[in-house]
Design an enzyme around this catalytic site. Structure first.
Site, mmCIF file in Angstrom:
data_model
loop_
_atom_site.group_PDB
_atom_site.id
_atom_site.type_symbol
_atom_site.label_atom_id
_atom_site.label_comp_id
_atom_site.label_asym_id
_atom_site.label_seq_id
_atom_site.Cartn_x
_atom_site.Cartn_y
_atom_site.Cartn_z
ATOM 1 N N GLU A 18 0.854 6.653 -6.725
ATOM 2 C CA GLU A 18 -0.313 7.707 -6.712
ATOM 3 C C GLU A 18 0.342 9.113 -6.649
ATOM 4 O OE1 GLU A 18 -3.078 9.047 -3.355
ATOM 5 O OE2 GLU A 18 -3.686 6.976 -4.104
ATOM 6 N N LYS A 77 0.755 -1.157 0.086
ATOM 7 C CA LYS A 77 0.087 0.092 -0.052
ATOM 8 C C LYS A 77 0.841 1.242 0.201
ATOM 9 C CE LYS A 77 -3.813 2.449 0.394
ATOM 10 N NZ LYS A 77 -3.442 3.814 0.936
#
Length: 312
Positions: free
Chosen positions: A171, A164
């Site tokens: 991102e 993550k």
């Protein structure tokens, strides 16, 4: 399944609702009594009358250990704690070991999906033992998107949060690329509509993505983003990604630059650019702007006359 869920903010509250819609019994606890189904963590656990007792926590990394330690006092052998927050992966191994000494099992789960996850589903990246994952698989199946993708057992303890972390680093870089492209298009007077240009990329383009869809949503609400200040926080995962890259000697220039761009956004001006301007003036005679002078005034290089505004 029956389960507890600690932390009922934007993510946790929506996850509770999605799980309930899937038929699970979820007892939620939050420091905000208005959101809670129980008055305390102990009361929450007492309402779970099936085994194993499973508690999912969605709290900031700074309080994860406090919550885990309190839960460990009321859970027992075979019960499961899942940390679904954005925790730092290096803490997962020690947490799992500490809980294992009491017979409590632990999983770390990176979760992506934001406020849209309640309807679209959440991307889940899990770290921990295969047998523990199997115990709670129905929960993961209900949270993930429908279809083939959206869930991975990434590896041992820490792997879920590490995955993550890297996801969020990627991102950062993608968002920075869209942002820079948007600024360049806005600066080009001959591009009639930047919003419609972005909108056109949503189909048939190799750069289409959900982030692009969200960018268009934002432009539909405020076409030139006039209501926003150019200030962006970083939530921690970008920093951790860069630190991990340094530890592993892996080059991540785009992610690093995206992180540093967020730092720059918090400054009224870029102090480092003053030195760049000064050095360019010294070695090349390039003009510099005097903050105390009129807008059209520039300082010349040493020993030179200032250029006329029309020549600059």
């Amino acid at each position: 399944m029956q389960m507890g869920l600690v932390g009922l903010g934007k993510m946790g509250g929506n996850m509770r609702e999605r799980l309930r819609q899937a038929g699970h019994t979820v007892v939620g606890f939050d420091t905000d009594p208005g959101l809670s189904d129980a008055a305390s963590l102990t009361a929450m656990v007492e309402q779970i009358d099936s085994t194993p007792r499973v508690v999912w926590i969605m709290v900031p990394d700074t309080v994860v250990d406090t919550v885990i330690d309190e839960l460990a006092g009321v859970l027992g052998k075979g019960d499961v704690i899942i940390d679904g927050g954005n925790s730092r992966w290096i803490h997962d191994g020690p947490r799992a070991e500490r809980l294992a000494n009491q017979g409590i099992e632990y999983l770390d789960c990176g979760v992506s999906g934001g406020v849209w996850g309640i309807t679209q589903g959440y991307a889940l990246m899990v770290g921990g033992d295969e047998s523990t994952v199997a115990k709670v698989q129905p929960i993961f199946d209900s949270l993930k998107p429908a279809g083939e993708f959206g869930f991975v057992h990434a590896g041992e303890h820490g792997a879920g949060h590490f995955a993550k972390m890297v996801h969020n680093g990627i991102e950062y870089a993608i968002m920075q690329a869209y942002a820079e492209g948007w600024e360049l298009l806005e600066a080009a007077g001959h591009v009639r509509s930047v919003r419609e240009t972005f909108n056109s990329w949503r189909e048939g383009s190799v750069i289409k993505s959900w982030l692009l869809d969200l960018a268009v949503n934002a432009l539909n609400e405020d076409e030139h983003l006039d209501r926003l200040k150019g200030y962006a926080e970083d939530s921690g995962e970008g920093r951790w990604t860069v630190e991990a890259a340094l530890d592993l000697a892996v080059p991540v220039p785009n992610i690093s630059n995206a992180l540093f761009a967020r730092f720059a956004s918090r400054q009224d001006e870029a102090p480092a650019m003053k030195m760049i301007a000064a050095m360019r003036n010294q070695f090349g005679g390039h003009t510099v702007r005097d903050v105390d002078a009129a807008p059209e005034h520039v300082e010349s290089a040493p020993g030179e006359e200032p250029a006329h505004p029309s020549e600059q």
